[in-house]
Design a protein around this motif. Structure first.
Motif, PDB file in Angstrom:
ATOM      1  N   ARG A 165       8.665  43.911   5.035  1.00 21.94           N
ATOM      2  CA  ARG A 165       7.727  42.982   5.636  1.00 21.94           C
ATOM      3  C   ARG A 165       8.388  41.769   6.288  1.00 21.94           C
ATOM      4  NH1 ARG A 165       2.776  41.896   1.978  1.00 21.94           N
ATOM      5  NH2 ARG A 165       1.188  42.671   3.382  1.00 21.94           N
ATOM      6  N   ARG A 169       7.965  40.778  10.122  1.00 22.59           N
ATOM      7  CA  ARG A 169       7.209  39.589  10.555  1.00 22.59           C
ATOM      8  C   ARG A 169       8.069  38.738  11.488  1.00 22.59           C
ATOM      9  NH1 ARG A 169       3.078  38.559   5.649  1.00 22.59           N
ATOM     10  NH2 ARG A 169       1.737  40.263   6.361  1.00 22.59           N
ATOM     11  N   GLY A 173       6.899  37.831  15.128  1.00 19.75           N
ATOM     12  CA  GLY A 173       6.777  36.400  15.393  1.00 19.75           C
ATOM     13  C   GLY A 173       7.585  36.005  16.621  1.00 19.75           C
ATOM     14  N   SER A 201       4.373  45.826  16.008  1.00 19.90           N
ATOM     15  CA  SER A 201       4.709  45.165  14.742  1.00 19.90           C
ATOM     16  C   SER A 201       3.439  44.841  13.952  1.00 19.90           C
ATOM     17  CB  SER A 201       5.597  43.933  14.952  1.00 19.90           C
ATOM     18  OG  SER A 201       4.942  43.021  15.775  1.00 19.90           O
ATOM     19  N   ASP A 205       2.662  46.222  10.265  1.00 24.59           N
ATOM     20  CA  ASP A 205       2.300  45.286   9.206  1.00 24.59           C
ATOM     21  C   ASP A 205       1.053  45.796   8.467  1.00 24.59           C
ATOM     22  OD1 ASP A 205       3.021  42.862   7.922  1.00 24.59           O
ATOM     23  OD2 ASP A 205       1.208  41.954   8.759  1.00 24.59           O
TER      24      ASP A 205
END
Ligand code: ADP
Length: 377
Positions: A165, A169, A173, A201, A205
């Motif tokens: 994760r 992220r 991001g 992504s 997630d």
């Protein structure tokens, strides 16, 4: 737990008669398969103590002991579930066969009438007993290994999903930052690629989130309490409020939803996943229409969630409950293919059943039948 392979089986002989014991020892010496390690006890109490300490491969138990009878010896030797962990051969006098049968109901494996005992029938009974113990120990060992492997795999999957994760992220991001802050420096292709990175992504997630939910549910034990279904449905609808508004969905909830004795977290997860799907798999030209009902039938409740969506062809109606089974691609309908597998797992944990009735192009009803003692309000 190591498997003891029994070339030198431990045999516990519980008999107060020294002549009988000597006789049996003589028979045992004639065995060409095994060389026995023989433990002897003259009373029931000594015998019980010896068996607990040495865990013999076979017990030869004289029914008539000075301090107790065979049944009284068997009772404390049973495990917490009432099963007999040792193979016991009961030795009785002529005419005591009915009593011997009772000892077999208590877990003894076999019995022999002393006056009819020969080296042949004694050794045969012991061989059977030892074979059975060895088989049981191998099976226990295999079961233990399997459980351990299963737990290791689950812990690994959980750690993997969890640890994936953070870098994911970061990727998502930073891609979003590039998308927002550098869009003027990118050409059309660059912007399209960045958008794909952001979308992928986010999709990954979601996938990780659902995989974690699935693994968590696998470890869960039942926690039953009175569950007010009207309250649970209200909670779910609050969670989904944004999506309901966005899709202009109409949701009809039966007025008479009961209170049942069940596991609130699992029920909430089931309703959440089924209603979420009903909001996703609607016909492009028709806003989702969902109906939630529940009826009680004796000690069971039948939850039904109906939609007027795209429906599912009969040949897929079982397969959709397996992990990663999707009937559409991400561009048509977004999803991970785990939602219904979570529903199935939750229903299984509660000892219930889930199934679907569906007509392509007309809609589907998902049924969940659960055992639930009904609570008086
Ligand atoms: P996901 O929705 O994330 O793909 P699910 O396990 O919830 O995963 O569902 C598996 C598949 O079953 C979906 O991809 C979809 O094809 C089908 N499906 C689930 N619910 C419905 C529904 N209410 N109507 C039509 N198809 C459905």
């Amino acid at each position: 737990m190591a498997i003891q392979h029994t070339q030198n089986p431990i045999l516990c002989l519980i008999d107060d008669n020294p002549e009988d014991r000597a006789n049996i020892r003589r028979y045992l010496l004639q065995d060409t398969n095994y060389h026995y390690h023989i433990l002897e006890a003259e009373t029931g109490e000594m015998g019980i103590e010896l068996c607990r300490r040495m865990r013999p491969d076979c017990i030869l138990l004289d029914y008539n002991l000075p301090d107790m009878n065979g049944l009284e010896v068997l009772t404390p030797l049973a495990d917490v579930d009432g099963n007999m962990p040792y193979p016991v051969i009961v030795l009785t006098d002529q005419g005591n066969e009915t009593i011997a049968q009772q000892t077999m109901q208590r877990g003894a494996q076999d019995y022999l009438v002393k006056s009819e005992m020969t080296a042949g029938n004694l050794l045969r009974a012991i061989h059977n007993a030892i074979e059975r113990t060895t088989m049981r120990r191998i099976m226990e060992q295999q079961h233990h290994n399997l459980e351990q492997k299963n737990q290791e795999i689950q812990a690994f999957a959980y750690a993997l999903a969890h640890d994936l994760r953070a870098p994911l992220r970061a990727i998502g991001g930073f891609a979003q930052i590039v998308e927002q802050d550098y869009k003027d420096q990118l050409d059309d292709n660059g912007r399209r690629y960045i958008e794909r990175i952001v979308q992928s992504s986010l999709q990954m997630d979601r996938l990780i989130d659902e995989l974690l939910s699935y693994t968590r549910i696998e470890h869960r034990t039942l926690r039953r309490k009175p569950v007010n279904l009207a309250y649970v449905v209200q909670q779910v609808l609050e969670q989904l409020a944004e999506r309901v508004a966005k899709t202009s969905a109409s949701i009809t909830v039966a007025k008479d939803l009961p209170t049942i004795y069940s596991d609130q977290t699992l029920i909430q997860q089931i309703i959440l996943n089924l209603v979420s799907n009903a909001l996703v798999y609607h016909k492009p030209d028709l806003a989702p229409q969902v109906e939630i009902r529940c009826t009680l039938q004796s000690q069971e409740c039948l939850l039904a969630i109906t939609d007027k969506g795209i429906g599912i062809a009969p040949k897929y109606q079982e397969r959709i409950f397996q992990v990663f089974q999707r009937l559409h691609n991400e561009d048509e309908y977004p999803g991970t293919g785990i939602g219904l597998a979570i529903v199935k797992k939750a229903v299984d944990i509660m000892g219930g059943r889930v199934w679907i009735e569906s007509v392509i192009g007309k809609g589907s009803t998902f049924y969940v039948k659960l055992p639930c003692a009904i609570q008086a309000e």
